[in-house]
Design an enzyme around this catalytic site. Structure first.
Site, mmCIF file in Angstrom:
data_model
loop_
_atom_site.group_PDB
_atom_site.id
_atom_site.type_symbol
_atom_site.label_atom_id
_atom_site.label_comp_id
_atom_site.label_asym_id
_atom_site.label_seq_id
_atom_site.Cartn_x
_atom_site.Cartn_y
_atom_site.Cartn_z
ATOM 1 N N GLY A 38 0.791 -1.224 0.000
ATOM 2 C CA GLY A 38 0.000 0.000 0.000
ATOM 3 C C GLY A 38 0.822 1.272 0.000
ATOM 4 N N GLU A 39 2.058 1.204 0.447
ATOM 5 C CA GLU A 39 2.922 2.379 0.522
ATOM 6 C C GLU A 39 3.461 2.744 -0.853
ATOM 7 O OE1 GLU A 39 6.460 2.869 3.182
ATOM 8 O OE2 GLU A 39 5.221 1.537 4.423
ATOM 9 N N ALA A 40 3.392 4.030 -1.198
ATOM 10 C CA ALA A 40 3.852 4.488 -2.510
ATOM 11 C C ALA A 40 5.322 4.153 -2.738
ATOM 12 C CB ALA A 40 3.619 5.981 -2.657
ATOM 13 N N LYS A 42 7.064 1.664 -1.526
ATOM 14 C CA LYS A 42 7.217 0.224 -1.772
ATOM 15 C C LYS A 42 6.736 -0.149 -3.175
ATOM 16 C CE LYS A 42 7.000 -1.244 3.031
ATOM 17 N NZ LYS A 42 6.242 -2.007 4.034
ATOM 18 N N ILE A 43 5.634 0.462 -3.601
ATOM 19 C CA ILE A 43 5.138 0.211 -4.962
ATOM 20 C C ILE A 43 6.180 0.677 -5.969
ATOM 21 C CG2 ILE A 43 3.382 0.840 -6.668
ATOM 22 C CD1 ILE A 43 1.400 1.036 -4.286
#
Length: 151
Positions: A38-40, A42-43
């Site tokens: 969900g973290e930008a 990490k994406i």
């Protein structure tokens, strides 16, 4: 440790053979195999690693992994635009091609148009949780231990 996580992600992606897959199909395969964080940040790391892996499998018309990254992100945004019912005004093929070529000017318009058609026709779906399981980060329901069968 960031280096260990990056190495683990690269090793995970190395197990995929993206060689014969279109970009949308490669993203579908990736998203079927894991739950997108969900973290930008990490994406972003996931997409950078995916782009290196996809480019490493020798895909035209990309010149480098940065172009794969830009186009893959554009494809993900298109997917939301086309398949999220909250988006009332859908992006046209011309808008998608024009917007994507701003970040990847060398990628042919007809190739980008084919990506648009593929994503508009079939949604990129994220990995689903098994039925009845709460989302990550939520308390898991208590399950009583299995009762032993009487002898």
């Amino acid at each position: 440790d960031t280096n260990t996580a990056a190495a683990a992600l690269a090793a995970f992606l190395a197990r995929f053979d993206f060689g014969a897959l279109s970009l949308p199909d490669a993203l579908r395969l990736l998203f079927a195999a894991l739950r997108c964080p969900g973290e930008a940040q990490k994406i972003d790391r996931l997409m950078q690693a995916f782009a290196r892996s996809y480019f490493g499998d020798g895909h035209a018309p990309f010149r480098d992994a940065d172009e794969v990254y830009a186009v893959a992100f554009s494809v993900m945004m298109l997917n939301v635009d086309q398949h999220n019912p909250s988006v009332r005004s859908k992006m046209s093929k011309l808008q998608f091609v024009t917007n994507t070529r701003r970040a990847a000017s060398h990628v042919p318009a007809d190739y980008l148009g084919s990506l648009y058609d593929a994503v508009a026709a079939e949604e990129l779906k994220a990995h689903d949780e098994p039925p009845g399981r709460p989302p990550p980060g939520q308390p898991q329901p208590w399950q009583p231990p299995e009762a032993a069968s009487p002898p």
